[in-house]
Design an enzyme around this catalytic site. Structure first.
Site, PDB file in Angstrom:
ATOM      1  N   ASP A  64       0.864  -1.174   0.000  1.00 42.75           N
ATOM      2  CA  ASP A  64       0.000   0.000   0.000  1.00 42.75           C
ATOM      3  C   ASP A  64       0.911   1.238   0.000  1.00 42.75           C
ATOM      4  OD1 ASP A  64      -2.339   1.614   0.394  1.00 42.75           O
ATOM      5  OD2 ASP A  64      -1.812   1.736   2.511  1.00 42.75           O
TER       6      ASP A  64
ATOM      7  N   LYS B  62      -4.713  26.801 -10.407  1.00 43.48           N
ATOM      8  CA  LYS B  62      -3.532  25.965 -10.167  1.00 43.48           C
ATOM      9  C   LYS B  62      -3.866  24.550 -10.630  1.00 43.48           C
ATOM     10  CE  LYS B  62      -4.847  24.764  -5.423  1.00 43.48           C
ATOM     11  NZ  LYS B  62      -4.527  24.873  -4.001  1.00 43.48           N
TER      12      LYS B  62
ATOM     13  N   ASP C  41      -6.765  -2.481   3.341  1.00 43.53           N
ATOM     14  CA  ASP C  41      -5.704  -3.409   2.940  1.00 43.53           C
ATOM     15  C   ASP C  41      -5.925  -4.819   3.498  1.00 43.53           C
ATOM     16  OD1 ASP C  41      -4.227  -1.333   1.679  1.00 43.53           O
ATOM     17  OD2 ASP C  41      -3.535  -0.675   3.648  1.00 43.53           O
TER      18      ASP C  41
END
Length: 1067
Positions: A420, A584, A806
């Protein structure tokens, strides 16, 4: 003026909805959420109390709620629920009281190894087949089963204890007037949650301390995304005056059946005091295992608990893991059993097939059962426990916990590491590192000059120029100062950050935002003198220095999305009335929007090579006429019934996004976890292929891959995004086939398309690449990739992560490693090994994993050797006994040989090391040696040890026959003593380290044997044992058995030394 007011009101509502949309721009529910924009009223329409916050009426989504799969649940607010719901207790348990015994027995006897010994033990219940003592066969099997089941029970107890710690976390349940453990939270409970607290169950946001009813949550533990998500309280409850009013509510909350998608929710809230109900969407939902990021406290009602939460439904059930060494030994056991059957058939055939030939074959099989030694399982199971304790007691990787003690050897055989990103490789802690305004860059100590420019004139000269000295000289300080102030002002204005006062002090500002990058930039502008002190939906206030205030009216906000890759804002400066458009975004899109320049591409490349996340900032000053023209076009586009978002974007592009003044470039660093760069490089040198799987954006994944050195310097990164057709997929695969040295960056959508339509060719290609980065991955995709790599390669796959998202990946891996995260321990609790940080991996794999594998492999070979030696002795004896199934050694000798006489030295190999720890960590290539064809337990090594055993067994018996001239008592005493001496000497020769425990085990075993001889009067001629004749004959037999083996081993070490011996200098 009235027209502008109407447009502004409608625009602000639309901006709010667009902001919510931006938080989920890459998700599959985008179309449904864009429909939410269509429901917004057009200019001049009446707006009721309930719809003023963007909440549609109940009847607008009745069909949506009914259409959701499953049965709709109805919750009674502040009352008893109509039915029961799952417990909210977290559970990583593999067994329960009923299933433990049958499941563990099944796991043991589904392997041939244990099943073979069960059949051998059962055969002793038949009198005609009984050989020796019944306990010789039953006790070892029972001991193996007891040890294995005890280990499983201990692992299960540890898992349950960890679960209990998480379940005992206390939460403020206001509907129960006190603190309640997480396990006891029920559907319908109203929770009070504070900043940085984990949300224990799926809930609906009712009220926040924020006047706008907004709250931010961090979802990185659920979906891996680092951006904060904006959540909005239900408008019907947000407007209530206080907490008591929430507790006095009388009404119903309806919610759809539990589903896996974290991007979907349909529900409604109906209060008795109001005629119309209010619909609830995913914007109102707080999922379990996310963290409240806002400084304001919130009230939320629980709708799903336990197994029905989104987090639990996206987590796969833990599977029982079996080490590769176990499978290899199981295969060797089958080979040995086939050899045993062949040997029995040969001996019976040589004797002649009589009427009871099948009994003779069975008796031979029982006599040769030592060839498949049950003691091997005993030694291996006990060794695993020792390895686990060694890992947990290693001070250099403190607080490492072994939760699955059956697979430590697999740590030494990892070939693929799937990791991860957020919380594993990075800290998700952003820091502004560099600023560039064209000819001048600022970094490090030069940031003091930026602060001086913002507040006044700089006094130092630490500015770094990127042009020639002459060019730098021509750039006056006044010009540089003006450009720096403009850039910093743009950074302080162009964002979606909201300031709030700390709960502890009204003088302390806190910030909340959906993007950690924006948060880092706004905090940075505060440190250099330009502080954001106030913001709402229509205005923004800055403070320069101590007393210089700047006010801006927010006219339009164009949120960042994964499609546009930029964020813009139109503001009116109050003091001058000037209208300014700031924007931006990523250099890939901003390069064509800003005015022509000759430095942007080069500097973006420089920052990217440093692993910095870059943002290009530009601005455009708008005249009143230009703004009015934009406003007209924008208003018309906003009322479009079809493709509204595209129409709005076209207006923005045509009126605003062209020829912007390029103000500068920023570089933000996502701080890496400690020693991540060194660890990744070390693991690559150890031959491990590393994949990064993250739910984050493409740009973020690329930056982290570069900064963490997952991608080597100068290595090309092939990026595949939004792939949805076969022609393009074929082109990409062909390109990758021709560039095996490139890294691959692929998003979740493209990955799923490739797996669905080009699975085999895609896997064949990516498995050969040095690095793979998968972004926008769902938890399910992470687990699927782990399973896919395992199936396609047959290699050991390790997965490491720190979040609840996970867990599925960790459980799908051969070896799952969980990091104790800041916001939760779900990954740690579900993993096979729990560590404090990624930096523990080199030591865990290359030192402990390598040692565990090599020790267990050697232990297995020596136990098999020990069984083969005595089986060959028995075979030779049967041959000279006219091929009859007559036992050579009695029951006590057979039991003692595999236990008290030789077991301790064999087991002492768990203390052996072939080289020093510092050398193992200095030369990671030695780890790669174990996975690149020179495995510690290979067919070649098995054949070598089998040949040694056959030679030694035959040598012992034939030499004994020569020196005893067929006197049975003396033959048994000499051959058995030589057998024990040969085995102990062989074990001593195989020791790489003169560990006191290992030497003591050899000496103690020899002493035990000598001490037991007086009790072996039935088997030995005790009057002959103390004589010199017995001593020299036994010594001769042992020497014949050992000498050639010793000479061959010395020559092999001199002529073809192993790599570890070359490194250690013992070759």
């Amino acid at each position: 003026m009235p027209r502008r007011s109407t447009i502004s009101a409608s625009k602000r509502r639309r901006d709010i909805a667009l902001h919510r949309l931006s938080n989920r721009a890459s998700r599959e529910s985008d179309l449904a959420e864009r429909d939410e924009l269509d429901d917004l009223p057009s200019d001049g329409e009446g707006i009721g109390d309930d719809t003023s916050s963007g909440a549609p009426l109940l009847n607008d989504v009745t069909h949506s709620l009914k259409a959701e799969s499953g049965v709709t649940r109805t919750l009674t607010l502040n009352g008893a629920q109509q039915r029961s719901y799952p417990s909210n207790a977290l559970s990583n348990a593999k067994y329960n009281f009923v299933t433990f015994l049958p499941l563990t027995l099944f796991e043991q006897f589904k392997y041939f190894f244990n099943l073979y010994f069960l059949l051998v033990a059962l055969s002793q219940l038949v009198p005609a087949l009984r050989i020796g003592l019944l306990a010789t066969y039953v006790v070892p099997l029972a001991f193996v089963l007891a040890v294995t089941m005890a280990q499983e029970a201990l692992d299960e107890l540890v898992r349950r204890r960890r679960d209990n710690e998480a379940n005992a976390e206390m939460f403020d349940v206001v509907s129960q007037s006190g603190l309640t453990a997480a396990r006891d939270i029920k559907v319908g409970d109203i929770l009070r949650l504070h900043k940085d607290r984990r949300i224990p169950a799926d809930a609906i946001l009712l009220k926040t301390d924020d006047s706008a009813g907004e709250a931010f949550i961090r979802t990185d533990q659920l979906d891996g995304e680092t951006d904060w998500k904006l959540k909005v309280a239900c408008p019907a409850t947000q407007q209530l005056p206080d907490e008591q009013a929430i507790l006095d509510l009388d009404g119903e909350l309806k919610a759809g059946a539990p589903i896996k998608s974290i991007h979907e929710f349909s529900g409604s809230l109906t209060l008795r005091s109001q005629i119309a109900g209010v619909t609830l969407t995913v914007d109102n939902a707080l999922w379990a295992n996310t963290v409240l990021a806002s400084s304001a406290s919130v009230l939320a009602v629980v709708v799903y608990t336990g197994s029905e939460t989104r987090q639990a439904m996206n987590t796969s059930k833990a599977r029982l893991k079996v080490g590769l060494l176990e499978l290899e030994i199981n295969r060797l056991s089958k080979m040995l059993c086939i050899f045993t059957l062949f040997l029995a058939l040969v001996l019976v055939a040589l004797h002649g097939f009589g009427s009871s030939w099948y009994v003779d074959i069975t008796r031979f099989l029982i006599l040769f059962s030592t060839i498949v030694p049950i003691s091997l399982r005993v030694n291996l199971d006990l060794a695993k426990g020792v390895y686990a304790r060694q890992i947990e007691n290693d001070a250099s990787i403190s607080e490492t916990v072994v939760r699955t003690s059956t697979i430590p050897e697999d740590l030494g055989r990892i070939e693929y590491l799937l990791t991860d990103k957020t919380g594993t490789l990075t800290r998700n802690d952003m820091e502004m590192k560099k600023l560039h305004v064209g000819t001048v860059s600022f970094a490090g100590e030069a940031m003091d000059d930026v602060k001086a420019f913002v507040l006044g004139e700089p006094k130092s000269s630490t500015i770094a120029t990127t042009g020639t000295p002459q060019a730098a000289a021509r750039a006056s300080r006044r010009e540089i100062g003006g450009r720096v102030r403009e850039l910093v002002t743009a950074l302080a204005v162009c964002h979606n950050v909201t300031p709030s006062h700390s709960l502890d002090s009204t003088d302390t500002l806190d910030y909340q935002a959906a993007s950690p990058d924006e948060l880092a930039i706004v905090k940075w502008t505060s440190t250099i003198g330009l502080t954001l002190i106030g913001r709402d939906r229509t205005s923004l206030k800055l403070r320069r220095g101590a007393n210089d205030f700047q006010d801006y009216e927010i006219l339009h906000v164009f949120p960042f999305t994964s499609d546009t890759k930029r964020m813009g804002i139109v503001v009116r400066e109050s003091s001058s009335g000037q209208i300014i458009f700031y924007e931006k975004g990523a250099d890939s899109v901003m390069a064509s929007i800003v005015a022509a320049n000759d430095w942007l591409d080069e500097e973006v490349g420089n920052m990217a090579r440093e692993g910095l996340r870059t943002l290009v900032i530009g601005r455009k000053v708008l005249s009143e006429g230009a703004y009015s023209a934009f406003l007209d076009g924008f208003g018309t586009a906003s009322l479009a019934l079809h493709d509204r978002e595209s129409a709005v974007q076209q207006v923005v592009a045509s009126h605003l996004e062209h020829n912007l003044e390029l103000l500068g470039l920023t570089g933000v660093e996502d701080k890496l976890q400690e020693d991540v760069k060194r660890s990744l490089e070390f693991l690559r040198n150890a031959g491990i292929r590393i994949w990064m799987l993250t739910g984050d954006k493409v740009e973020t994944a690329r930056c982290i891959a570069v900064s963490a050195k997952l991608v080597s310097r100068g290595q090309f990164i092939r990026t595949i995004t939004k792939l949805d057709n076969a022609a393009e997929a074929t082109t990409e695969l062909e390109w990758l086939r021709g560039k095996r040295d490139a890294a691959l960056l692929v998003d979740g959508t493209s990955l799923q398309y490739l797996l669905d339509n080009f699975r085999d060719p895609f896997i064949d290609v990516v498995l050969q690449l040095p690095a793979v980065i998968c972004c926008r991955c769902s938890p399910t995709q992470k687990a699927e990739l782990a399973i896919l790599v395992r199936a396609a390669t047959g290699k050991r796959v390790c997965c490491i992560g720190d979040g609840g998202n996970d867990v599925s990946m960790i459980q799908a891996a051969d070896v799952g490693i969980g990091i104790v995260g800041k916001e939760g321990r779900q990954a740690s609790l579900a993993a096979d090994f729990s560590v404090l940080g990624f930096s523990a991996l080199p030591k865990l794999l290359v030192w402990h994993g390598r040692n565990s594998y090599k020790r267990s492999a050697k232990l297995a070979l020596l136990v098999i050797h020990r069984g083969l030696v005595i089986a060959v002795c028995q075979t030779v004896y049967s041959a000279i006994s006219r091929f009859t199934p007559t036992t050579l050694y009695g029951g006590y000798l057979m039991a003692g040989y595999a236990t008290i006489y030789t077991m301790a030295p064999v087991f002492a190999l768990v203390l052996d090391t072939d080289l020093d720890e510092s050398l193992a960590l200095r030369y990671p290539e030695l780890y790669h040696e174990l996975t690149s064809g020179r495995a510690a337990l290979s067919s070649a090594k098995f054949i070598v040890w089998a040949a040694i055993a056959m030679y030694q067994g035959a040598a012992i018996m034939l030499t004994t026959l020569l020196v005893t001239r067929d006197r049975a008592e003396r033959m048994v005493a000499i051959s058995f003593t030589a057998l024990v001496a040969t085995e102990l000497a062989t074990l001593a020769l195989e020791m790489n380290t003169l560990h006191w425990g290992m030497l003591a085990s050899v000496v103690a075993s020899a002493g035990i044997y000598v001490a037991s001889i007086p009790f072996l009067s039935v088997e030995f001629d005790l009057s002959y044992v103390p004589t010199i004749a017995f001593f020299w004959r036994t010594s001769l037999v042992a020497a014949v058995a050992l000498a050639p083996v010793y000479v061959a081993r010395v020559l092999q070490r001199r002529l073809r030394p192993a790599a570890y011996r070359k490194v250690a200098g013992t070759a």
